[in-house]
Design a protein around this motif. Structure first.
Motif, short mmCIF file in Angstrom:
data_model
loop_
_atom_site.label_atom_id
_atom_site.label_comp_id
_atom_site.label_asym_id
_atom_site.label_seq_id
_atom_site.Cartn_x
_atom_site.Cartn_y
_atom_site.Cartn_z
N TYR A 11 -6.87 20.19 53.36
CA TYR A 11 -7.25 18.56 53.27
C TYR A 11 -7.05 18.44 54.54
N ASP A 12 -7.15 19.29 55.29
CA ASP A 12 -7.17 19.03 57.17
C ASP A 12 -6.13 18.33 57.44
N VAL A 13 -5.04 18.18 56.92
CA VAL A 13 -3.84 17.12 57.25
C VAL A 13 -2.78 17.72 58.69
N GLU A 14 -2.88 16.88 59.58
CA GLU A 14 -2.16 17.10 60.39
C GLU A 14 -1.03 17.10 60.03
N PRO A 15 0.54 18.98 60.01
CA PRO A 15 1.63 18.59 60.10
C PRO A 15 2.15 17.35 60.52
N MET A 16 3.61 17.42 60.44
CA MET A 16 4.36 16.63 61.32
C MET A 16 5.37 17.43 61.72
N ASP A 17 5.23 17.13 62.79
CA ASP A 17 6.00 17.79 63.96
C ASP A 17 7.92 17.30 64.12
N GLU A 18 8.52 17.19 63.09
CA GLU A 18 10.02 17.12 63.28
C GLU A 18 10.57 17.31 64.71
N ALA A 19 10.05 18.22 64.96
CA ALA A 19 11.21 17.83 66.64
C ALA A 19 10.53 16.46 67.65
N ASP A 20 9.84 16.32 67.44
CA ASP A 20 9.35 15.07 68.08
C ASP A 20 10.12 14.16 67.79
N ASN A 21 10.98 13.70 66.42
CA ASN A 21 11.86 12.52 66.48
C ASN A 21 12.65 12.54 67.13
N ALA A 41 15.66 3.40 72.39
CA ALA A 41 15.24 2.31 71.08
C ALA A 41 13.65 2.24 71.57
N GLY A 42 13.25 2.33 72.31
CA GLY A 42 11.38 2.09 72.92
C GLY A 42 11.64 3.39 72.48
N GLN A 43 11.73 4.91 72.37
CA GLN A 43 11.06 5.99 72.36
C GLN A 43 11.40 6.23 70.83
N LEU A 44 12.58 5.22 69.79
CA LEU A 44 12.44 5.20 68.77
C LEU A 44 11.08 4.06 68.16
N ARG A 45 10.36 3.42 69.08
CA ARG A 45 8.93 2.14 68.55
C ARG A 45 8.18 3.14 68.73
N ASP A 46 8.52 3.67 69.83
CA ASP A 46 7.04 4.98 70.24
C ASP A 46 7.05 6.35 68.59
N ARG A 47 7.76 6.60 69.13
CA ARG A 47 8.09 7.60 66.88
C ARG A 47 8.00 6.49 66.30
N ARG A 48 8.47 5.44 66.34
CA ARG A 48 7.92 4.60 64.38
C ARG A 48 5.83 4.20 64.42
#
Length: 203
Positions: A11-21, A41-48
């Protein structure tokens, strides 16, 4: 069972890179400076936000796939209905073909029976019988005969006339024979048309 990798590939779904968490430990909360916590907090917002975007894209793909699935299901249903309709038509033509073939068989049997009854290929023709009667009548009118010979001659004439009448009747019935034969051939031809239709619909 379908694996995550197979779903991603299909389905051509981009895998989630858990390293970016972004990790935030209890120690960071208790001992981190205000500036560090604001930064985290800013990083968490961006990741969210990234994860929300990914979720939105996947939901969109899911909706597209669901729509395609519904479309294929509807298409399959249409094919099933068309198949059932064609099968019904095939059965109708088969029934009609069998009915007509049975009728044609009966008619051809009648033709054969009538042929046997009429014996059209046996005996003298109408013209031959007429000629013999005329000869006998001429003899009766022109010759002087004894009463016995005259009576015998009259009997012969009557016998010939009976044969002539019988022959004419057979020929009249022979006309019915031709009509019967033609009818049988027409019915057989109609049965063949239904058989052809069965073949076309089955294909």
């Amino acid at each position: 069972m379908v694996t995550k990798e197979e779903v991603i590939e299909q389905y051509d779904v981009e895998p989630m890179d858990e390293a970016d968490n972004v990790d935030l430990s209890e120690d960071d909360l208790e001992n981190g400076s205000k500036g560090q916590l604001i930064k985290r907090a800013g990083q968490l917002r961006d990741r969210r936000n990234e994860l929300n975007q990914m979720a939105s894209e996947r939901a969109s793909k899911r909706d597209d796939l669901n729509a395609k699935t519904r479309e294929k299901v509807d298409e399959a249903q249409e094919h099933r209905e068309k198949r059932d309709e064609l099968n019904e038509q095939v059965q109708e033509h088969k029934d009609k073909r069998n009915e007509l073939n049975a009728e044609a068989n009966e008619l051809f049997d009648e033709v054969e029976e009538l042929k046997d009854e009429l014996e059209l290929n046996e005996g003298k023709s109408v013209d031959q019988l007429k000629e013999e009667i005329e000869e006998l009548e001429f003899k009766q009118q022109t010759e002087v005969l004894s009463s016995d010979d005259g009576r015998e001659l009259i009997e012969k004439i009557e016998e010939k006339r009976e044969k002539l009448s019988d022959r004419k009747e057979k020929l009249d019935q022979g006309g019915d024979l031709e009509e019967l034969k033609e009818k049988a051939q027409e019915v057989r031809a109609e049965a063949s048309e239904h058989h052809q239709k069965v073949t076309e619909l089955a294909d």
